[in-house]
Motif scaffolding. Structure first.
Motif, mmCIF file in Angstrom:
data_model
loop_
_atom_site.group_PDB
_atom_site.id
_atom_site.type_symbol
_atom_site.label_atom_id
_atom_site.label_comp_id
_atom_site.label_asym_id
_atom_site.label_seq_id
_atom_site.Cartn_x
_atom_site.Cartn_y
_atom_site.Cartn_z
ATOM 1 N N ARG A 1 -5.729 4.424 6.319
ATOM 2 C CA ARG A 1 -4.829 5.156 7.214
ATOM 3 C C ARG A 1 -3.791 5.944 6.420
ATOM 4 O O ARG A 1 -3.231 6.912 6.908
ATOM 5 C CB ARG A 1 -4.156 4.215 8.197
ATOM 6 C CG ARG A 1 -3.256 3.201 7.551
ATOM 7 C CD ARG A 1 -2.622 2.292 8.610
ATOM 8 N NE ARG A 1 -1.868 1.233 8.002
ATOM 9 C CZ ARG A 1 -0.600 1.335 7.624
ATOM 10 N NH1 ARG A 1 0.047 2.452 7.817
ATOM 11 N NH2 ARG A 1 0.019 0.318 7.068
ATOM 12 N N ASP A 2 -3.569 5.560 5.158
ATOM 13 C CA ASP A 2 -2.612 6.258 4.307
ATOM 14 C C ASP A 2 -3.253 7.369 3.472
ATOM 15 O O ASP A 2 -2.559 8.059 2.746
ATOM 16 C CB ASP A 2 -1.925 5.263 3.369
ATOM 17 C CG ASP A 2 -1.114 4.228 4.133
ATOM 18 O OD1 ASP A 2 -0.544 4.584 5.172
ATOM 19 O OD2 ASP A 2 -1.073 3.061 3.692
ATOM 20 N N THR B 1 0.798 -1.214 0.000
ATOM 21 C CA THR B 1 0.000 0.000 0.000
ATOM 22 C C THR B 1 0.835 1.269 0.000
ATOM 23 O O THR B 1 0.293 2.344 -0.113
ATOM 24 C CB THR B 1 -0.904 0.033 1.249
ATOM 25 O OG1 THR B 1 -0.090 -0.021 2.405
ATOM 26 C CG2 THR B 1 -1.891 -1.101 1.225
ATOM 27 N N ALA B 2 2.147 1.142 0.106
ATOM 28 C CA ALA B 2 2.985 2.340 0.190
ATOM 29 C C ALA B 2 2.949 3.113 -1.121
ATOM 30 O O ALA B 2 3.307 2.604 -2.164
ATOM 31 C CB ALA B 2 4.420 1.949 0.530
#
Length: 121
Positions: A66-67, A7-8
């Motif tokens: 959350r990102d 997910t980065a």
């Protein structure tokens, strides 16, 4: 060697359309054959976004993680319950088309090694 989390950096980022300047969301959506999605930053309900959808304009489900924001395929219409997430639709630019420049012919003083149309090795 470790890999970064999947997910980065994969969330939607807010930017503006380079041609018309309207606010858009951009993201690569999908894990295998990702689509480079540019969607309007206007939020709709699932039903309103589905009404705006056509074969060349898709709608996307916006999830908050959350990102940050994450665009996902809007397959919500398959479920019996209505999707409670916000939706966005693909951006259709309203700016006039960019004029194409004529091809610039190269001026070379060297004579070509072969006649025009013939390949050289």
């Amino acid at each position: 060697m470790t890999r970064p989390p999947a997910t980065a950096g994969s969330g939607a980022r807010r930017t503006s359309c380079p041609r018309c300047g309207s606010p858009v969301l951009r993201q690569l959506v999908g894990r295998r054959a990702a689509l480079d999605v540019t969607a309007d930053d206007t939020r709709y309900t699932a039903a309103a976004a589905e009404a705006l959808r056509d074969p060349n304009r898709l709608d996307w489900c916006v999830r908050r993680t959350r990102d940050g924001l994450d665009l996902r395929w809007a397959d919500c219409h398959r479920h019996a319950t209505a999707c409670q997430h916000e939706h966005v639709v693909d951006h259709q630019c309203t700016a006039p088309p960019v004029p194409t420049r004529p091809a610039v012919q190269r001026r070379s003083r060297k004579t070509p090694p072969a006649p025009a149309g013939q390949l050289t090795l």
